[in-house]
Structures are given as structure tokens and as C-alpha cells.
Design an enzyme around this catalytic site. Structure first.
Site, PDB file in Angstrom:
ATOM      1  N   LYS A  77       0.817  -1.214   0.000  1.00 52.61           N
ATOM      2  CA  LYS A  77       0.000   0.000   0.000  1.00 52.61           C
ATOM      3  C   LYS A  77       0.847   1.259   0.000  1.00 52.61           C
ATOM      4  O   LYS A  77       0.468   2.258  -0.600  1.00 52.61           O
ATOM      5  CB  LYS A  77      -0.927   0.018   1.229  1.00 52.61           C
ATOM      6  CG  LYS A  77      -2.089  -0.930   1.079  1.00 52.61           C
ATOM      7  CD  LYS A  77      -3.239  -0.518   1.966  1.00 52.61           C
ATOM      8  CE  LYS A  77      -4.444  -1.383   1.649  1.00 52.61           C
ATOM      9  NZ  LYS A  77      -5.576  -1.093   2.520  1.00 52.61           N
ATOM     10  N   LYS A 130      -7.393  -9.253  -8.391  1.00 55.42           N
ATOM     11  CA  LYS A 130      -8.517  -9.419  -7.475  1.00 55.42           C
ATOM     12  C   LYS A 130      -9.623  -8.422  -7.813  1.00 55.42           C
ATOM     13  O   LYS A 130      -9.335  -7.278  -8.166  1.00 55.42           O
ATOM     14  CB  LYS A 130      -7.999  -9.121  -6.057  1.00 55.42           C
ATOM     15  CG  LYS A 130      -8.630  -9.956  -4.974  1.00 55.42           C
ATOM     16  CD  LYS A 130      -7.888  -9.753  -3.656  1.00 55.42           C
ATOM     17  CE  LYS A 130      -8.807  -9.143  -2.630  1.00 55.42           C
ATOM     18  NZ  LYS A 130      -8.271  -9.133  -1.271  1.00 55.42           N
ATOM     19  N   LYS A 139     -12.644  -2.520  -5.434  1.00 55.02           N
ATOM     20  CA  LYS A 139     -13.389  -1.270  -5.597  1.00 55.02           C
ATOM     21  C   LYS A 139     -12.528  -0.185  -6.214  1.00 55.02           C
ATOM     22  O   LYS A 139     -13.024   0.866  -6.574  1.00 55.02           O
ATOM     23  CB  LYS A 139     -13.929  -0.821  -4.246  1.00 55.02           C
ATOM     24  CG  LYS A 139     -12.872  -0.675  -3.179  1.00 55.02           C
ATOM     25  CD  LYS A 139     -13.472  -0.808  -1.793  1.00 55.02           C
ATOM     26  CE  LYS A 139     -12.354  -1.030  -0.779  1.00 55.02           C
ATOM     27  NZ  LYS A 139     -12.784  -1.703   0.420  1.00 55.02           N
TER      28      LYS A 139
END
Ligand code: TRP
Length: 343
Positions: free
Chosen positions: A114, A206, A209
Site C-alpha cells: 500500500k 482481485k 473497488k
């Protein structure tokens, strides 16, 4: 004294819920209600480790709580609440910040992914994220956590924190009258075969969103038309459906669509291929679209009804927080005592 079988899991309110959250997590929480005391949290404090528009955060918090209930979690049997309403999560996470070692945290692959190149600019909270997650779990002395593969490392860290706390404070824990450990060594619960829902456009990514293409992700609030359109336009390869699971190897898009069908129909991949093997996508995709609409529409409708009734949602979340606190507060009193805080 054995630990009460207790399950805790949480989902971050940081985006619209999608099929991956539903099949990979929420739906799997439901049967655990029969075997464990179950606590399902909307982890709003985790969400703000990256910037969230406050209005979006609130909307997504309600949306996840509504999805829990629409998917079959019973707010009477399970404790459903949002993390920030039980301040003990924050308090315990601070203590865990002082138990966990920098080196343990620095190894977390999710942080590294991240933060990327940007590790000097991300929040301190993002680095401490797994310590708050350990606090979520151990505040309730949870014995099991159902999560996907991407959270395994965080659960190992949770066990490391529990072990170090049990070890460092052994004497105080004994003095308080505990014969054994204070915290349980929490297990990762698998509730059936691994279910990773992949993007409809790229079977190696994956479903998420944050995908650039809206067509790659089926959102829980999508209407029937949107669901059908996305499935019918999903990327496939020129071959049709194989008659056996081995024929899906190295065909990530095909494997993903078959896995989604199997999960929605509650069947095995083999059973799906027994029905559709040898046929083309022109036959399979409309069947998958119909199935998805049939399964997801009632959930979406119930979610819409619930998020439209904020009074009811507030009552449910406040009641959940109160029942969570009934477990958390006495634990926290013991923990302060163990650590040596004067009260
Ligand atoms: N980190 C989890 C995720 O991103 C969310 C989470 C926070 C969680 N606290 C938790 C999951 C406690 C299980 C238990 O999916």
C-alpha cells in the site's frame, strides 16, 4: 480455563461493497453464528488510515452494516457494530503498539504494497494498522477469525502480540488469578474452499473497488441490468467450458466465472462443469447472469431498505456497541491492571 469459542471479523468502510466482499467474506460469516459467539465489526478506524471523505465514510459504514444483516447475520445473535463506538479498541491498540516490535511491523507485506514508493508520505496509522487489528481481535479474546488469504500475515502478527504479552506480563497475569495465558492464540478460520473473486476484465487481478474499469467489478448495489451487462461483457478466452476442473488451469478468466457460478449456486466446480462443460460462453454467461441476479437482488433490496432507515440502523449499531462493550470493558480493566496503570 478454556477460552469461549468466539469469532471476530471486520470489513473496512472504504468503498462500495462488491461481489468479492460478499462471496469471500460476508456470506461466510453467517454459518459461524451456529457454532460460535460472533462479533462482526465495521472497522471505521481502519478505514481512515488512508483519506476518507467523512460523508462517504458514514455512508459506507451504514452500507456494510446493512450488508451484514441482508446477507443473513442476525443482529440479535451476532454483535454488529462499528469500531469507533467502542473506544477500548483504540486504547488496547496503543498498548499493543508498545508490545509489537518495529521489525515485525516493517515486514508486513500489505503495508509495503500500500505504501509503495510513497512510504514517507503515508499515515503513521497505516503502519500501525495491524496493531489495531490485533486489538480488535484480542479485546474480545477471540479464538477464531474468518479472513481471506491476504490477512494471514496480520493474524500471525496478532498471535505474536498475544504471545509476547502473555510472556512479558506472566507474573501479573498469574497474580490476577489466571492460571494460563491471558490472551488466546487466535486461529485463522477457513470456512470452505478459498474464494477469491477476480476482476471480470483480468482474471489475474482481485476484484476490487479501486479498479479503473467499472466493468470489472460487480457491486452489491448494482441493479439487474448492470449485473447482466458486466457478466456478458466479461473477458473470456476463445475456448468454451471444459468438462473437468483441470481444463481451467492457466485460464484465469474462465476459472473465475466458473468459480463465481459455483459459489452463487452453492455447488462444486465439478458440478458446474458437469452441467456446462463442452458448451460455449454464449450459453454459460446468460445462465450466470440470471443466477447472479436471482441471488444478489434480494440482498441488494434488503440493503437498500436498511440504509434508507437510518433510525433503525443507528439503533442496531448502538445496541451492538453496547453488547460489545459488555465484553470489552471488563477485559480492558484487567489489561490496565496487568500493565500497571493506576486507576
Ligand atoms: N484488515 C482487514 C481487511 O482489510 C479488516 C480488519 C480489521 C479485520 N480488523 C479486523 C479482519 C479484525 C478480521 C479481524 O480485510
Amino acid at each position: 480455563m478454556p477460552f469461549t469459542p468466539r469469532v471476530f471479523s471486520g470489513i473496512k468502510p472504504s468503498g462500495d461493497l462488491h461481489l468479492g466482499n460478499y462471496l469471500g467474506a460476508i456470506r461466510r460469516f453467517v454459518p459461524l453464528q451456529d457454532t460460535h459467539q460472533t462479533i462482526y465489526c465495521v472497522v471505521d478506524m481502519h478505514a481512515i488510515t488512508v483519506w476518507q471523505e467523512p460523508e462517504d465514510l458514514r455512508r459506507w459504514t451504514y452500507e456494510i452494516a446493512a450488508a451484514y444483516i441482508a446477507a443473513g447475520l442476525d443482529p440479535k445473535r451476532s454483535i454488529i457494530f462499528n469500531q469507533s463506538q467502542v473506544v477500548e479498541h483504540a486504547e488496547l491498540s496503543w498498548i499493543f503498539n508498545c508490545v509489537a516490535r518495529m521489525g515485525w511491523m516493517a515486514r508486513m507485506t500489505q503495508f509495503k504494497d500500500k505504501a509503495g514508493e510513497n512510504s514517507e508520505q503515508v499515515s503513521l496509522g497505516l503502519f500501525a494498522y495491524p496493531s489495531l487489528m490485533a486489538a480488535d481481535i484480542l479485546l474480545y479474546k477471540s479464538t477464531g477469525v474468518p479472513v481471506g488469504d491476504d490477512q494471514r500475515q496480520h493474524l500471525e502478527l496478532t498471535r505474536d502480540i498475544a504471545k509476547k504479552f502473555n510472556h512479558d506480563f506472566r507474573k501479573q497475569i498469574r497474580d490476577l488469578g489466571f492460571e494460563e495465558d491471558y490472551f488466546p492464540i487466535t486461529e485463522t478460520l477457513s470456512t470452505g474452499p478459498a474464494m477469491r473473486v477476480m476482476s471480470l476484465r483480468d482474471g489475474k487481478k482481485k476484484m476490487s473497488k479501486s479498479d479503473a474499469s467499472d466493468m470489472s467489478t460487480i457491486y452489491m448495489m448494482d441493479d439487474a441490468d448492470a449485473i447482466s451487462k458486466k457478466i456478458k461483457k466479461a473477458t473470456t478466452d476463445p475456448e468454451g467450458l471444459p468438462t473437468e476442473a483441470a481444463g481451467l488451469e492457466n485460464r484465469p478468466e474462465a476459472a473465475n466465472l466458473v468459480a463465481i457460478y459455483a459459489a452463487l449456486a452453492d455447488k462444486s466446480v465439478d458440478a458446474v462443469l458437469a452441467e456446462f462443460g463442452g458448451h460455449g460462453w454464449g450459453k454459460f454467461k446468460p445462465a450466470l447472469a440470471d443466477l447472479a441476479v436471482t441471488v444478489l437482488s434480494p440482498v441488494a433490496n434488503e440493503m437498500k431498505r436498511l440504509v434508507g432507515d437510518r433510525g433503525e440502523m443507528d439503533r442496531i449499531l448502538r445496541d451492538g456497541a453496547e453488547r460489545a462493550r459488555a465484553i470489552a470493558v471488563p477485559h480492558m480493566e484487567e489489561i490496565r491492571n496487568i500493565v500497571g496503570f493506576v486507576r
